[in-house]
Write an enzyme that holds these catalytic residues in place. Sequence first.
Site, PDB file in Angstrom:
ATOM      1  N   ASN A  57       0.549  -0.899   0.039  1.00  0.00           N
ATOM      2  CA  ASN A  57       0.003   0.307   0.014  1.00  0.00           C
ATOM      3  C   ASN A  57       1.335   1.333   0.257  1.00  0.00           C
ATOM      4  OD1 ASN A  57      -1.788   2.429   0.686  1.00  0.00           O
ATOM      5  ND2 ASN A  57      -2.313   1.321   2.793  1.00  0.00           N
ATOM      6  N   ARG A  94      -2.520  -2.179  -3.525  1.00  0.00           N
ATOM      7  CA  ARG A  94      -4.041  -1.608  -3.125  1.00  0.00           C
ATOM      8  C   ARG A  94      -3.484   0.313  -4.044  1.00  0.00           C
ATOM      9  NH1 ARG A  94      -4.945   2.929   1.312  1.00  0.00           N
ATOM     10  NH2 ARG A  94      -6.818   3.330   0.657  1.00  0.00           N
ATOM     11  N   HIS A 141     -12.177   3.028   0.062  1.00  0.00           N
ATOM     12  CA  HIS A 141     -12.594   1.972   0.757  1.00  0.00           C
ATOM     13  C   HIS A 141     -13.126   0.998   0.568  1.00  0.00           C
ATOM     14  CE1 HIS A 141     -12.363   5.281   4.465  1.00  0.00           C
ATOM     15  NE2 HIS A 141     -11.261   4.624   4.236  1.00  0.00           N
ATOM     16  N   HIS A 178     -17.356   2.116   7.955  1.00  0.00           N
ATOM     17  CA  HIS A 178     -16.277   2.351   8.404  1.00  0.00           C
ATOM     18  C   HIS A 178     -15.355   3.757   8.863  1.00  0.00           C
ATOM     19  CE1 HIS A 178     -11.549   0.668   6.060  1.00  0.00           C
ATOM     20  NE2 HIS A 178     -11.097   2.009   6.898  1.00  0.00           N
ATOM     21  N   GLY A 205     -12.624   4.805  10.537  1.00  0.00           N
ATOM     22  CA  GLY A 205     -11.048   5.055  10.970  1.00  0.00           C
ATOM     23  C   GLY A 205     -10.905   6.974  10.699  1.00  0.00           C
ATOM     24  N   ARG A 260     -11.425  16.452   8.249  1.00  0.00           N
ATOM     25  CA  ARG A 260     -11.397  16.248   6.821  1.00  0.00           C
ATOM     26  C   ARG A 260     -13.670  16.714   7.023  1.00  0.00           C
ATOM     27  NH1 ARG A 260     -10.698  10.725   3.770  1.00  0.00           N
ATOM     28  NH2 ARG A 260      -8.344  11.359   3.709  1.00  0.00           N
ATOM     29  N   ASP A 286      -7.728  12.096  17.676  1.00  0.00           N
ATOM     30  CA  ASP A 286      -8.127  11.162  17.637  1.00  0.00           C
ATOM     31  C   ASP A 286      -9.078  10.545  18.865  1.00  0.00           C
ATOM     32  OD1 ASP A 286      -7.293   8.036  19.066  1.00  0.00           O
ATOM     33  OD2 ASP A 286      -5.627   8.453  18.576  1.00  0.00           O
ATOM     34  N   PHE A 287      -9.864  10.156  18.433  1.00  0.00           N
ATOM     35  CA  PHE A 287     -10.938   9.330  19.449  1.00  0.00           C
ATOM     36  C   PHE A 287     -10.676   9.149  21.109  1.00  0.00           C
ATOM     37  CE2 PHE A 287     -15.406   9.724  16.831  1.00  0.00           C
ATOM     38  CZ  PHE A 287     -14.585   9.970  15.731  1.00  0.00           C
ATOM     39  N   GLY A 318     -10.150   1.809  12.595  1.00  0.00           N
ATOM     40  CA  GLY A 318     -10.071   2.130  14.286  1.00  0.00           C
ATOM     41  C   GLY A 318     -11.100   2.680  14.285  1.00  0.00           C
ATOM     42  N   GLU A 354     -13.861  -0.572  15.289  1.00  0.00           N
ATOM     43  CA  GLU A 354     -13.494  -1.880  16.079  1.00  0.00           C
ATOM     44  C   GLU A 354     -13.249  -1.412  17.317  1.00  0.00           C
ATOM     45  OE1 GLU A 354      -9.977  -3.182  13.893  1.00  0.00           O
ATOM     46  OE2 GLU A 354     -11.230  -2.765  12.197  1.00  0.00           O
ATOM     47  N   ASN A 355     -13.098  -0.672  17.784  1.00  0.00           N
ATOM     48  CA  ASN A 355     -12.269   0.333  19.031  1.00  0.00           C
ATOM     49  C   ASN A 355     -12.973   1.165  20.267  1.00  0.00           C
ATOM     50  OD1 ASN A 355      -9.973  -1.668  18.580  1.00  0.00           O
ATOM     51  ND2 ASN A 355      -9.801  -0.549  17.181  1.00  0.00           N
ATOM     52  N   GLU A 409      -8.106  -5.096   4.968  1.00  0.00           N
ATOM     53  CA  GLU A 409      -7.606  -5.362   3.845  1.00  0.00           C
ATOM     54  C   GLU A 409      -6.835  -5.612   2.955  1.00  0.00           C
ATOM     55  OE1 GLU A 409      -8.224  -0.660   4.802  1.00  0.00           O
ATOM     56  OE2 GLU A 409      -8.585  -0.354   3.282  1.00  0.00           O
TER      57      GLU A 409
HETATM   58  P1  AMP Z   1      -7.716   3.702  11.175  1.00  0.00           P
HETATM   59  O1  AMP Z   1      -7.645   4.901  10.271  1.00  0.00           O
HETATM   60  O2  AMP Z   1      -8.547   2.677  11.142  1.00  0.00           O
HETATM   61  O3  AMP Z   1      -6.347   3.387  11.144  1.00  0.00           O
HETATM   62  O4  AMP Z   1      -8.038   4.284  12.702  1.00  0.00           O
HETATM   63  C1  AMP Z   1      -8.162   5.397  13.714  1.00  0.00           C
HETATM   64  C2  AMP Z   1      -8.158   5.622  14.427  1.00  0.00           C
HETATM   65  O5  AMP Z   1      -9.100   4.947  15.213  1.00  0.00           O
HETATM   66  C3  AMP Z   1      -7.215   6.797  15.452  1.00  0.00           C
HETATM   67  O6  AMP Z   1      -6.858   8.218  14.993  1.00  0.00           O
HETATM   68  C4  AMP Z   1      -8.417   6.391  16.632  1.00  0.00           C
HETATM   69  O7  AMP Z   1      -9.445   7.824  16.489  1.00  0.00           O
HETATM   70  C5  AMP Z   1      -9.303   5.785  16.673  1.00  0.00           C
HETATM   71  N1  AMP Z   1      -9.045   3.979  17.687  1.00  0.00           N
HETATM   72  C6  AMP Z   1      -7.844   4.187  17.273  1.00  0.00           C
HETATM   73  N2  AMP Z   1      -7.783   3.244  18.747  1.00  0.00           N
HETATM   74  C7  AMP Z   1      -8.761   3.252  19.332  1.00  0.00           C
HETATM   75  C8  AMP Z   1      -9.249   3.117  21.148  1.00  0.00           C
HETATM   76  N3  AMP Z   1      -8.886   1.751  21.469  1.00  0.00           N
HETATM   77  N4  AMP Z   1     -10.444   3.765  20.860  1.00  0.00           N
HETATM   78  C9  AMP Z   1     -10.721   4.653  20.730  1.00  0.00           C
HETATM   79  N5  AMP Z   1     -10.688   4.798  19.392  1.00  0.00           N
HETATM   80  C10 AMP Z   1      -9.192   4.358  18.696  1.00  0.00           C
END
Ligand code: AMP
Length: 397
Positions: free
Chosen positions: A7, A90, A179, A207, A209, A240, A282-283, A330, A333-334, A383
């Site tokens: 990728n 990718r 995606h 999705h 992330g 964004r 970041d969440f 991200g 899932e989390n 992916e």
């Molecule tokens: P991705 O683009 O799919 O890698 O997602 C990245 C984003 O997932 C990060 O910027 C976080 O905001 C979020 N993330 C990752 N781990 C956690 C977590 N444990 N709790 C909440 N959000 C998370």
Amino acid sequence: MNVLVINCGSSSLKYQVINSDTEEVLAKGLCERIGLDGRLVYQKAGGEKEITEADMPTHKQAIQMVLDALINPNTGALKSLDEIGAVGHRMVHGGEKFACSTILDEEVLKAVEECNDLAPLHNPANLIGVRACQELMPHVPMVGVFDTAFHQTMPEKAYLYGIDYDYYEKYKVRRYGFHGTSHSYVSKRAAEMLGRPYEELKTIVCHLGNGASICAVQNGQSIDTSMGLTPLEGLIMGTRSGDIDPGAMEYLAKKEGLDLEGVLSVLNKKSGVQGLSHISSDFRDLEAAAAKDDPAGIRALDTYNYRVAKYVGAYTAAMNGVDVICFTAGVGENGPNTRKGICDYLGYLGIELDEEANLVRGEEKIISTPDSKVTVICLPTNEELAIARETVALVNG
Ligand code: AMP
């Protein structure tokens, strides 16, 4: 067969080697700061992460370093490069030319190049990665897996914008969506988990992330998705904006003295939950702030959840119902709080979240109660595995 999945971005490159028979990841990592000072991260399955700082002025040198690491006598996952049967790339934008993955020969690469205008940041970088691999592994077949391909099944009414049709005919201005590999993988996997025929389900994949998009999958096909001509449309994302009145761009430009590029930079890089909160994209940071009753954190999360819930409503209408809602990537899932915050809007669909099951992170799990009218699933995307599967299917013909 072992598949090297690549990728390739403009200054970074992620890779995995996957044994397609066992679907095991043999090694993975990334190259960062290509063209600057260079950093290789390499991790063999079960091994420690190795970090090497080294000059990698070009993508070719970066890929060479990856290949060297893969066959390193001490820590390499492979004995020789002959063990790589194919490379899966990718590719971000296939325009209307690619409705499925394809072997990358010269003719195809030319067609991809013709899509460069549609994704000027991503496609040229993808192509550089392909060229570099071709030079270093001239006899290994290369396959392109496009982020846009899965959405090529969208009907005209979903992909057209309400603008002069000439712009579609002349320049192909339309919704493409992104995606796609993730939406396809997750919707299929959900059907497998539930033991239901993929072709009979109405599924909404969220999705969520750093980039975020949502997709309505009906009878195994994408029928609508929230990202558009570019990945800027739709949901609120890390940085964004997602949907915004185009008129706001002119207004902002005048007020802030910005040109078009400046406004787009604001919408791409300084907006989303980062812009709304002034805390972080970041969440985890936003949730920590919200837990302390910080109004900026609460504002960003509320606005984010509301937008996702509105799209779920729209796609339920588009499919005249929904059987399954999947949360992936991200945050999906989390983020139990985000999932709950979104599902709290969806009681009208008969959704009942199992609050205990919803605490899951990074694992496949049904998080709705058995009585829920719609099944809600936490479903990690993969992916790279999807790219490896497509690659093997094409190479084995
Ligand atoms: P991705 O683009 O799919 O890698 O997602 C990245 C984003 O997932 C990060 O910027 C976080 O905001 C979020 N993330 C990752 N781990 C956690 C977590 N444990 N709790 C909440 N959000 C998370």
